[in-house]
Design a protein around this motif. Structure first.
Motif, PDB file in Angstrom:
ATOM      1  N   LEU A  68      -4.629  -9.023   2.063  1.00 19.76           N
ATOM      2  CA  LEU A  68      -4.108  -8.411   1.407  1.00 19.76           C
ATOM      3  C   LEU A  68      -5.303  -7.410   0.266  1.00 19.76           C
ATOM      4  O   LEU A  68      -4.968  -6.272   0.517  1.00 19.76           O
ATOM      5  CB  LEU A  68      -3.557  -8.860   0.536  1.00 19.76           C
ATOM      6  N   ARG A  69      -6.442  -8.013   0.518  1.00 16.39           N
ATOM      7  CA  ARG A  69      -7.768  -6.799  -0.043  1.00 16.39           C
ATOM      8  C   ARG A  69      -8.241  -5.930   0.606  1.00 16.39           C
ATOM      9  O   ARG A  69      -8.482  -5.008  -0.118  1.00 16.39           O
ATOM     10  CB  ARG A  69      -8.633  -7.954  -0.521  1.00 16.39           C
ATOM     11  N   GLU A  70      -7.859  -6.830   2.032  1.00 17.65           N
ATOM     12  CA  GLU A  70      -8.891  -4.827   3.464  1.00 17.65           C
ATOM     13  C   GLU A  70      -7.011  -4.175   3.026  1.00 17.65           C
ATOM     14  O   GLU A  70      -7.241  -3.519   3.176  1.00 17.65           O
ATOM     15  CB  GLU A  70      -8.325  -6.180   4.507  1.00 17.65           C
ATOM     16  N   GLU A  71      -6.214  -5.157   3.232  1.00 17.26           N
ATOM     17  CA  GLU A  71      -4.483  -3.361   2.945  1.00 17.26           C
ATOM     18  C   GLU A  71      -4.971  -2.240   2.075  1.00 17.26           C
ATOM     19  O   GLU A  71      -5.429  -1.802   2.508  1.00 17.26           O
ATOM     20  CB  GLU A  71      -3.778  -4.434   3.113  1.00 17.26           C
ATOM     21  N   LEU A  72      -5.309  -2.430   0.804  1.00 13.62           N
ATOM     22  CA  LEU A  72      -5.475  -2.805  -0.488  1.00 13.62           C
ATOM     23  C   LEU A  72      -6.274  -1.623  -0.216  1.00 13.62           C
ATOM     24  O   LEU A  72      -6.392  -0.553  -0.944  1.00 13.62           O
ATOM     25  CB  LEU A  72      -5.702  -3.061  -1.751  1.00 13.62           C
ATOM     26  N   SER A  73      -7.577  -1.902   0.199  1.00 10.99           N
ATOM     27  CA  SER A  73      -9.194  -1.286  -0.123  1.00 10.99           C
ATOM     28  C   SER A  73      -8.839   0.078   0.878  1.00 10.99           C
ATOM     29  O   SER A  73      -9.359   1.069   0.576  1.00 10.99           O
ATOM     30  CB  SER A  73      -9.777  -1.859   1.025  1.00 10.99           C
ATOM     31  N   TYR A  74      -7.847  -0.121   1.826  1.00  4.42           N
ATOM     32  CA  TYR A  74      -7.132   1.395   2.270  1.00  4.42           C
ATOM     33  C   TYR A  74      -7.042   2.562   1.717  1.00  4.42           C
ATOM     34  O   TYR A  74      -6.921   3.802   1.238  1.00  4.42           O
ATOM     35  CB  TYR A  74      -6.519   1.565   3.385  1.00  4.42           C
ATOM     36  N   GLY A  75      -6.419   1.922   0.595  1.00  2.00           N
ATOM     37  CA  GLY A  75      -6.177   3.199  -0.190  1.00  2.00           C
ATOM     38  C   GLY A  75      -6.642   2.742  -1.921  1.00  2.00           C
ATOM     39  O   GLY A  75      -5.368   2.930  -2.424  1.00  2.00           O
ATOM     40  N   LYS A  76      -7.251   2.884  -1.642  1.00  3.49           N
ATOM     41  CA  LYS A  76      -7.811   2.932  -3.202  1.00  3.49           C
ATOM     42  C   LYS A  76      -7.773   4.015  -4.535  1.00  3.49           C
ATOM     43  O   LYS A  76      -7.609   4.098  -5.571  1.00  3.49           O
ATOM     44  CB  LYS A  76      -9.642   3.086  -3.163  1.00  3.49           C
ATOM     45  N   GLU A  77      -8.045   5.713  -3.239  1.00  4.50           N
ATOM     46  CA  GLU A  77      -7.769   6.402  -4.299  1.00  4.50           C
ATOM     47  C   GLU A  77      -6.056   6.902  -4.618  1.00  4.50           C
ATOM     48  O   GLU A  77      -6.246   7.567  -5.906  1.00  4.50           O
ATOM     49  CB  GLU A  77      -8.552   7.151  -3.281  1.00  4.50           C
ATOM     50  N   LYS A  78      -5.210   6.421  -3.517  1.00  4.13           N
ATOM     51  CA  LYS A  78      -3.610   6.677  -4.303  1.00  4.13           C
ATOM     52  C   LYS A  78      -4.048   5.883  -4.940  1.00  4.13           C
ATOM     53  O   LYS A  78      -3.304   6.013  -5.666  1.00  4.13           O
ATOM     54  CB  LYS A  78      -2.771   6.381  -2.800  1.00  4.13           C
ATOM     55  N   ILE A  79      -3.997   4.402  -5.574  1.00  6.03           N
ATOM     56  CA  ILE A  79      -4.099   3.246  -5.951  1.00  6.03           C
ATOM     57  C   ILE A  79      -4.340   3.354  -7.391  1.00  6.03           C
ATOM     58  O   ILE A  79      -3.651   3.524  -8.297  1.00  6.03           O
ATOM     59  CB  ILE A  79      -4.481   1.628  -5.846  1.00  6.03           C
ATOM     60  N   ILE A  80      -5.778   3.979  -7.346  1.00  2.82           N
ATOM     61  CA  ILE A  80      -6.160   4.769  -8.886  1.00  2.82           C
ATOM     62  C   ILE A  80      -5.428   6.207  -9.332  1.00  2.82           C
ATOM     63  O   ILE A  80      -5.275   5.872 -10.419  1.00  2.82           O
ATOM     64  CB  ILE A  80      -7.877   5.130  -7.956  1.00  2.82           C
TER      65      ILE A  80
END
Length: 98
Positions: A68-80
């Motif tokens: 999950l950490r790896e998957e979320l790391s691809y969308g960091k800018e969008k999450i922020i």
């Protein structure tokens, strides 16, 4: 004690003045960021989220799943961007997934 105003003021203005006077905004931001993360990510991600900490303008999220950490790391800018939009102001500049 603060001075008493005889004029009528909206409660939102009084609360904003109270927060500013007592320097409570940083603590409120920490609570609001945690609530925004939980609401935005849903139960799937929240089950693997073990800790959320806001320090300065960096959000540290500890996850128990490396996948999950790896998957979320691809969308960091969008999450922020989504978290800041949910909060109504730019509180988070950087996201660190642990």
């Amino acid at each position: 004690m603060s001075k008493r105003n005889n004029e009528h003021s909206p409660i939102s203005d009084l609360l904003k003045e109270f927060v500013d006077t007592n320097n409570l905004q940083q603590g409120l931001d920490k609570v609001n960021v945690r609530n925004a993360w939980e609401n935005m990510m849903g139960n799937g991600v929240n089950n693997y989220t073990t800790n959320i900490v806001l320090k300065q303008d960096t959000l540290y999220v500890q996850l128990s799943s490396s996948v999950l950490r790896e998957e979320l790391s691809y969308g960091k800018e969008k999450i922020i961007a989504m978290l800041n939009e949910s909060l109504g102001k730019d509180v988070i500049k950087k996201l660190v997934l642990r």
